[in-house]
Design an enzyme around this catalytic site. Structure first.
Site, PDB file in Angstrom:
ATOM      1  N   GLY A 166     -15.696   3.086   3.605  1.00 26.83           N
ATOM      2  CA  GLY A 166     -14.515   3.847   3.213  1.00 26.83           C
ATOM      3  C   GLY A 166     -13.784   3.306   2.014  1.00 26.83           C
ATOM      4  O   GLY A 166     -12.597   3.609   1.823  1.00 26.83           O
ATOM      5  N   GLN A 167     -14.456   2.508   1.183  1.00 31.01           N
ATOM      6  CA  GLN A 167     -13.791   2.021  -0.041  1.00 31.01           C
ATOM      7  C   GLN A 167     -13.508   3.203  -0.963  1.00 31.01           C
ATOM      8  O   GLN A 167     -14.404   3.998  -1.267  1.00 31.01           O
ATOM      9  CB  GLN A 167     -14.686   0.995  -0.760  1.00 31.01           C
ATOM     10  CG  GLN A 167     -13.993   0.394  -1.985  1.00 31.01           C
ATOM     11  CD  GLN A 167     -14.831  -0.696  -2.673  1.00 31.01           C
ATOM     12  OE1 GLN A 167     -15.956  -0.990  -2.268  1.00 31.01           O
ATOM     13  NE2 GLN A 167     -14.268  -1.272  -3.715  1.00 31.01           N
TER      14      GLN A 167
ATOM     15  N   HIS B 236      -7.070  -5.806   2.166  1.00 30.09           N
ATOM     16  CA  HIS B 236      -5.937  -5.203   2.890  1.00 30.09           C
ATOM     17  C   HIS B 236      -5.374  -6.258   3.837  1.00 30.09           C
ATOM     18  O   HIS B 236      -6.128  -6.902   4.584  1.00 30.09           O
ATOM     19  CB  HIS B 236      -6.395  -4.029   3.760  1.00 30.09           C
ATOM     20  CG  HIS B 236      -6.874  -2.829   3.011  1.00 30.09           C
ATOM     21  ND1 HIS B 236      -6.099  -1.704   2.826  1.00 30.09           N
ATOM     22  CD2 HIS B 236      -8.047  -2.569   2.398  1.00 30.09           C
ATOM     23  CE1 HIS B 236      -6.786  -0.798   2.151  1.00 30.09           C
ATOM     24  NE2 HIS B 236      -7.980  -1.292   1.879  1.00 30.09           N
TER      25      HIS B 236
ATOM     26  N   HIS C 113     -10.198  -5.748  -3.512  1.00 32.08           N
ATOM     27  CA  HIS C 113      -8.888  -5.922  -2.887  1.00 32.08           C
ATOM     28  C   HIS C 113      -9.045  -6.214  -1.402  1.00 32.08           C
ATOM     29  O   HIS C 113      -9.981  -5.746  -0.757  1.00 32.08           O
ATOM     30  CB  HIS C 113      -7.998  -4.690  -3.081  1.00 32.08           C
ATOM     31  CG  HIS C 113      -8.594  -3.406  -2.577  1.00 32.08           C
ATOM     32  ND1 HIS C 113      -9.552  -2.708  -3.278  1.00 32.08           N
ATOM     33  CD2 HIS C 113      -8.365  -2.700  -1.441  1.00 32.08           C
ATOM     34  CE1 HIS C 113      -9.889  -1.619  -2.598  1.00 32.08           C
ATOM     35  NE2 HIS C 113      -9.187  -1.590  -1.474  1.00 32.08           N
TER      36      HIS C 113
ATOM     37  N   ASP D 290       0.853  -1.194   0.000  1.00 31.67           N
ATOM     38  CA  ASP D 290       0.000   0.000   0.000  1.00 31.67           C
ATOM     39  C   ASP D 290       0.888   1.243   0.000  1.00 31.67           C
ATOM     40  O   ASP D 290       1.889   1.312   0.713  1.00 31.67           O
ATOM     41  CB  ASP D 290      -0.926  -0.003   1.222  1.00 31.67           C
ATOM     42  CG  ASP D 290      -2.081   0.964   1.072  1.00 31.67           C
ATOM     43  OD1 ASP D 290      -3.239   0.508   0.956  1.00 31.67           O
ATOM     44  OD2 ASP D 290      -1.832   2.197   1.061  1.00 31.67           O
TER      45      ASP D 290
HETATM   46  P1  AMP Z   1      -9.773   1.241   0.004  1.00 33.44           P
HETATM   47  O1  AMP Z   1      -9.879   2.617   0.621  1.00 33.44           O
HETATM   48  O2  AMP Z   1     -10.174   0.120   0.895  1.00 33.44           O
HETATM   49  O3  AMP Z   1     -10.485   1.231  -1.339  1.00 33.44           O
HETATM   50  O4  AMP Z   1      -8.233   1.002  -0.252  1.00 33.44           O
HETATM   51  C1  AMP Z   1      -7.515   1.621  -1.266  1.00 33.44           C
HETATM   52  C2  AMP Z   1      -6.070   1.610  -0.844  1.00 33.44           C
HETATM   53  O5  AMP Z   1      -5.278   1.844  -1.991  1.00 33.44           O
HETATM   54  C3  AMP Z   1      -5.692   2.694   0.175  1.00 33.44           C
HETATM   55  O6  AMP Z   1      -5.184   2.079   1.355  1.00 33.44           O
HETATM   56  C4  AMP Z   1      -4.625   3.522  -0.551  1.00 33.44           C
HETATM   57  O7  AMP Z   1      -3.583   3.940   0.312  1.00 33.44           O
HETATM   58  C5  AMP Z   1      -4.128   2.535  -1.593  1.00 33.44           C
HETATM   59  N1  AMP Z   1      -3.544   3.128  -2.783  1.00 33.44           N
HETATM   60  C6  AMP Z   1      -4.013   4.183  -3.500  1.00 33.44           C
HETATM   61  N2  AMP Z   1      -3.229   4.389  -4.573  1.00 33.44           N
HETATM   62  C7  AMP Z   1      -2.248   3.472  -4.540  1.00 33.44           C
HETATM   63  C8  AMP Z   1      -1.122   3.157  -5.370  1.00 33.44           C
HETATM   64  N3  AMP Z   1      -0.850   3.868  -6.471  1.00 33.44           N
HETATM   65  N4  AMP Z   1      -0.324   2.121  -5.020  1.00 33.44           N
HETATM   66  C9  AMP Z   1      -0.585   1.396  -3.907  1.00 33.44           C
HETATM   67  N5  AMP Z   1      -1.626   1.625  -3.095  1.00 33.44           N
HETATM   68  C10 AMP Z   1      -2.444   2.637  -3.393  1.00 33.44           C
END
Ligand code: AMP
Ligand code: ZN
Length: 115
Positions: free
Chosen positions: A94-95, A103, A101, A31
């Protein structure tokens, strides 16, 4: 593949990422904004917007996401201490990226319930 999807673009190699794991169905990266010493995103290669958009035909993907998680946790050295798997689904959760994906958070103690 939706050309405006951030994770589809990462999987396609159009945007950089820190690769952790790649196979036929799964792609895992670090992340960009880690919330724990280990914070990995386990992505399905197939574009599915969220858990709510899964169909019966996607059962295998869900199994593979979790099987990959178990393997990655061992490799990252967090399997023994424990870790948390989180799948934010929809606005209230909070997606922020609409591509399925999981986490994986580990390397520190985590409180419950989550915020
Ligand atoms: P969510 O909020 O559950 O949809 O998770 C999205 C995640 O993607 C967040 O934890 C962000 O920090 C992560 N994220 C956003 N852009 C990138 C990126 N370019 N590379 C890696 N992680 C990312
Ligand atoms: Zn996508």
């Amino acid at each position: 593949m939706p050309s405006d999807c951030l994770f589809c673009r990462i999987i396609a190699g159009e945007l950089p990422s820190s690769l952790v794991h790649s196979d036929d169905s799964i792609f895992a990266i670090r992340d960009i904004s880690p919330q724990a010493p280990t914070h990995i995103l386990i992505l399905s290669r197939k574009h599915v917007a969220s858990v709510s958009d899964l169909s019966g035909a996607d059962e295998a993907i869900v199994g593979k996401l979790f099987a990959a998680a178990a393997e990655i946790a061992k490799r990252e050295g967090i399997a023994k201490g424990g870790y948390r798997l989180v799948v934010n689904t929809g606005r209230d959760a909070g997606q922020t990226v609409d591509h399925l994906h999981v986490h994986m958070l580990g390397g520190r103690h985590m409180s419950w319930p989550p915020g």
